[in-house]
Design an enzyme around this catalytic site. Structure first.
Site, PDB file in Angstrom:
ATOM      1  N   GLY A   1       0.824  -1.208   0.000  1.00 61.51           N
ATOM      2  CA  GLY A   1       0.000   0.000   0.000  1.00 61.51           C
ATOM      3  C   GLY A   1       0.850   1.246   0.000  1.00 61.51           C
TER       4      GLY A   1
ATOM      5  N   CYS B   1       5.165  -6.158   1.974  1.00 61.81           N
ATOM      6  CA  CYS B   1       5.531  -4.738   1.946  1.00 61.81           C
ATOM      7  C   CYS B   1       4.803  -3.956   3.039  1.00 61.81           C
ATOM      8  CB  CYS B   1       5.283  -4.160   0.558  1.00 61.81           C
ATOM      9  SG  CYS B   1       6.151  -2.592   0.276  1.00 61.81           S
ATOM     10  N   TYR B   2       3.853  -3.075   2.691  1.00 62.59           N
ATOM     11  CA  TYR B   2       3.095  -2.373   3.727  1.00 62.59           C
ATOM     12  C   TYR B   2       2.441  -3.378   4.667  1.00 62.59           C
ATOM     13  CZ  TYR B   2      -0.232   0.722   6.028  1.00 62.59           C
ATOM     14  OH  TYR B   2      -0.945   1.421   6.978  1.00 62.59           O
TER      15      TYR B   2
ATOM     16  N   HIS C   1       7.754  -7.544  -3.410  1.00 66.23           N
ATOM     17  CA  HIS C   1       6.463  -7.919  -3.993  1.00 66.23           C
ATOM     18  C   HIS C   1       6.603  -9.215  -4.793  1.00 66.23           C
ATOM     19  CE1 HIS C   1       4.043  -4.285  -3.129  1.00 66.23           C
ATOM     20  NE2 HIS C   1       5.225  -3.704  -3.078  1.00 66.23           N
TER      21      HIS C   1
ATOM     22  N   GLU D   1       4.192 -10.829  -6.168  1.00 68.80           N
ATOM     23  CA  GLU D   1       3.115 -10.948  -7.147  1.00 68.80           C
ATOM     24  C   GLU D   1       3.486 -10.414  -8.523  1.00 68.80           C
ATOM     25  OE1 GLU D   1       2.101  -7.163  -4.737  1.00 68.80           O
ATOM     26  OE2 GLU D   1       3.252  -9.012  -4.533  1.00 68.80           O
TER      27      GLU D   1
ATOM     28  N   SER E   1     -24.202  -7.467 -25.163  1.00 64.06           N
ATOM     29  CA  SER E   1     -23.529  -6.498 -26.029  1.00 64.06           C
ATOM     30  C   SER E   1     -22.855  -7.175 -27.212  1.00 64.06           C
ATOM     31  CB  SER E   1     -22.466  -5.736 -25.224  1.00 64.06           C
ATOM     32  OG  SER E   1     -21.396  -6.599 -24.885  1.00 64.06           O
ATOM     33  N   GLY E   2     -22.675  -8.492 -27.141  1.00 65.89           N
ATOM     34  CA  GLY E   2     -21.937  -9.199 -28.166  1.00 65.89           C
ATOM     35  C   GLY E   2     -20.489  -9.394 -27.806  1.00 65.89           C
ATOM     36  N   GLY E   3     -20.050  -8.769 -26.711  1.00 69.54           N
ATOM     37  CA  GLY E   3     -18.711  -8.992 -26.220  1.00 69.54           C
ATOM     38  C   GLY E   3     -18.615 -10.343 -25.518  1.00 69.54           C
ATOM     39  N   VAL E   4     -17.396 -10.749 -25.203  1.00 73.15           N
ATOM     40  CA  VAL E   4     -17.187 -12.051 -24.588  1.00 73.15           C
ATOM     41  C   VAL E   4     -17.876 -12.141 -23.232  1.00 73.15           C
ATOM     42  CG1 VAL E   4     -15.446 -13.664 -23.711  1.00 73.15           C
ATOM     43  CG2 VAL E   4     -15.016 -12.394 -25.818  1.00 73.15           C
ATOM     44  N   ASP E   5     -17.758 -11.099 -22.416  1.00 70.26           N
ATOM     45  CA  ASP E   5     -18.289 -11.168 -21.056  1.00 70.26           C
ATOM     46  C   ASP E   5     -19.800 -11.367 -21.036  1.00 70.26           C
ATOM     47  OD1 ASP E   5     -15.674 -10.610 -20.411  1.00 70.26           O
ATOM     48  OD2 ASP E   5     -16.040  -8.467 -20.113  1.00 70.26           O
ATOM     49  N   SER E   6     -20.527 -10.497 -21.736  1.00 70.49           N
ATOM     50  CA  SER E   6     -21.981 -10.598 -21.715  1.00 70.49           C
ATOM     51  C   SER E   6     -22.458 -11.865 -22.412  1.00 70.49           C
ATOM     52  CB  SER E   6     -22.629  -9.360 -22.345  1.00 70.49           C
ATOM     53  OG  SER E   6     -22.313  -9.266 -23.720  1.00 70.49           O
ATOM     54  N   SER E   7     -21.727 -12.312 -23.424  1.00 72.63           N
ATOM     55  CA  SER E   7     -22.114 -13.527 -24.144  1.00 72.63           C
ATOM     56  C   SER E   7     -21.955 -14.758 -23.260  1.00 72.63           C
ATOM     57  CB  SER E   7     -21.279 -13.683 -25.417  1.00 72.63           C
ATOM     58  OG  SER E   7     -21.493 -12.597 -26.287  1.00 72.63           O
TER      59      SER E   7
ATOM     60  N   LYS F   1     -10.829 -11.541 -16.354  1.00 69.49           N
ATOM     61  CA  LYS F   1     -11.118 -11.601 -17.782  1.00 69.49           C
ATOM     62  C   LYS F   1     -10.670 -12.917 -18.418  1.00 69.49           C
ATOM     63  CE  LYS F   1     -12.548  -9.242 -21.459  1.00 69.49           C
ATOM     64  NZ  LYS F   1     -13.824  -8.502 -21.537  1.00 69.49           N
TER      65      LYS F   1
END
Length: 523
Positions: free
Chosen positions: A62, A89-90, A179, A181, A233-239, A379
């Site tokens: 942080g 870290c923090y 870090h 990550e 919407s036709g995007g991957v997520d909504s589909s 994603k």
């Protein structure tokens, strides 16, 4: 509150976020290790800990200083629980400060690459780091621990972080000043994997097949015999969201594609054709382009654009729900980064990045609840789920397209003319990418019409037209992004096509900025 906002995972990791830019990368590494985790801001950590009952906890880094009065702290309940803790870290600093150590500022700062020397073996890095050797890590700190709490010992050190790795094996408390990550710590993912597997003792049982089965049942439990309308919407997520919900409740689902006039070239037509030909979904196309553009025309403020688009979407779905005899639920493809980036906490370190998602709920007048079956996924995980649902790779690999569409790729005031110019430019740009065989290599590419006009000479005449910016990025999960290194031949050929074929553009530039966690859009 959405009933499927949080699912139950008996073997999970809680990540307490103290405001680091790279907290989401901790979650990605843990999930890559096959373990479910969630990020909770420090202000809500006690409630999150009680709800999740995690088997282990990770404290993020942080930007604050633990020496400042009122700086973020971890809830005492976490320490009282006896679960293993990894503090980064923090996180290391606040852990030490809270349980009897001491932290000071004013020492030599350490940002960037450092070498950590391993002094003693530990299950934290068993199998890849050896005692007596040095290994590269990534540091980012100003303050440092100057006295460890009772029971801790130093097992790794760097020139400017004498307590670079300090642990209390008895209590299973592990801390790193660096870090793990980030990719700049080459063995960091292994370290996080060791923590969740060898120290916490969790198995790699987080899979998309399991998630799919669990979520289908949860959708059925939430919806019952109710009706759902889905914002497709036709995007991957909504589909993917639509197909998952359809698999759960069948014809109780009606999908609505709103053409708001801010879509890519022929986008609405192509999406409708694909779904009607290949999937047995109830899909309705609503042409609301005049409605959206008339209210956006001339608007330059990006936040106002987003809020206007969100409001109009809600209005359209209200009207469409009435036409089908009412709906009990509105489904949308909200992702986990959307949830995190759509929230700001008063007095905390985070800021609102995304404001067009209805992650906080719908207006009360709608009398509907949200169904968001992807709300816990990143994603790249959505794409894996899409394959589980049978979506072809050609569709899963489509470049993401934002909910506000071309509105945020047209900075400054929006006009129909500018949208038409941008649509043509974007289509040509993507066409050149496909011809060059680069489409699947690039994670996202798009054109931007800048609110700048320049004088140019074309043929024998002077022009005063717009500047078009091109963006292309590589990414895995949409949280961080780096620009794609085109060769000059490609850029020259594409720029020539844009200037020759799109009336209204006389300059083309390429964006070579990288993006930290957060939006990779232009705005």
């Amino acid at each position: 509150m959405n009933d499927i906002l949080h699912t139950t995972h008996p073997d999970s990791i809680l990540i307490i976020d103290f405001g680091s830019q790279v907290t989401q990368l901790i979650a990605r590494r843990v999930r890559e290790a096959g373990v479910y985790c969630e990020i909770v801001p420090f202000q809500l950590a006690e409630d999150g800990f009680e709800r999740m009952q995690p088997k282990g906890v990770i404290f993020s880094g942080g930007p604050d200083s633990v020496t400042r009065e009122g700086s973020p702290r971890a809830p005492q309940a976490v320490f009282d629980s006896g679960v293993p803790i990894l503090a980064i870290c923090y996180g290391q600093q606040t852990m030490c400060q809270q349980i009897g150590g001491h932290v000071e500022g004013g020492h030599h700062r350490e940002f960037g690459r450092a070498d950590v020397e391993i002094l003693k073996s530990s299950p934290l890095f068993d199998g890849f780091w050896e005692v007596g050797k040095k290994y590269p890590v990534w540091m980012s700190h100003g303050d440092r621990v100057t006295r460890l709490p009772e029971g801790f010992e130093v097992i790794g050190t760097s020139p400017n972080a004498p307590f670079a790795i300090s642990v209390d094996e008895a209590r299973r408390y592990y801390t790193t000043m660096f870090h793990p990550e980030v990719v700049h710590t080459p063995d960091g993912a292994k370290l996080l994997s060791n923590f969740v597997h060898k120290i916490v003792g969790l198995k790699s049982d987080w899979s998309m097949a399991a998630y799919k089965a669990e979520m289908i049942q949860k959708i059925r439990d939430q919806v019952g015999d109710g009706k759902v309308i889905c914002a497709l919407s036709g995007g991957v997520d909504s589909s993917v969201a639509a197909l998952l919900i359809h698999e759960a409740i069948g014809d109780q689902l009606t999908c609505i594609l709103v053409d708001h006039g801010l879509m890519r070239m022929n986008e609405a037509r192509d999406v409708v054709a694909m779904f009607r030909e290949h999937y047995n979904l109830s899909l309705k196309l609503v042409d609301a382009s005049d409605r959206f553009i008339s209210q956006l025309e001339g608007e330059a403020d990006p936040e106002t654009k987003r809020k206007t688009i969100g409001r109009l979407f809600i209005e359209v779905f209200e009207e469409e729900a009435k036409k089908i005899g009412g709906a009990d639920y509105l489904a949308q493809g909200t992702l986990y980064p959307d949830v995190i980036e759509s929230v700001s906490f008063s007095g905390g370190p985070s800021v609102t990045i995304k404001s067009h998602h209805n992650v906080g709920g719908l207006p009360a007048r709608m009398n509907m609840q949200l169904v968001e079956p992807l709300r816990e996924l990143f994603k790249d995980e959505v794409r894996v789920l899409g394959r589980e649902l049978g979506l072809p790779d050609s569709f899963i690999g489509r470049h993401p397209f934002p909910g506000p569409g071309l509105a945020i790729r047209c900075p400054g005031g929006i006009t129909r003319e500018k949208l038409d110019i941008l649509r043509q430019a974007d289509a040509i740009y993507l066409d050149e990418i496909r011809k060059a065989g680069l489409y699947d290599t690039i994670w996202q590419a798009f054109a931007v019409l800048l609110p700048v006009q320049t004088v140019g000479v074309m043929g024998d005449g002077r022009t005063y037209e717009f500047v078009c910016a091109l963006r292309a990025v590589t990414s895995v999960d949409g949280m961080t992004a780096d620009f794609y290194p085109y060769d000059m031949d490609f850029l020259g050929k594409t720029a020539t096509r844009l200037i020759n074929e799109v009336k209204g553009i006389n300059r083309v530039v390429y964006d070579v900025t990288s993006k930290p966690p957060g939006t990779i859009e232009w705005e």
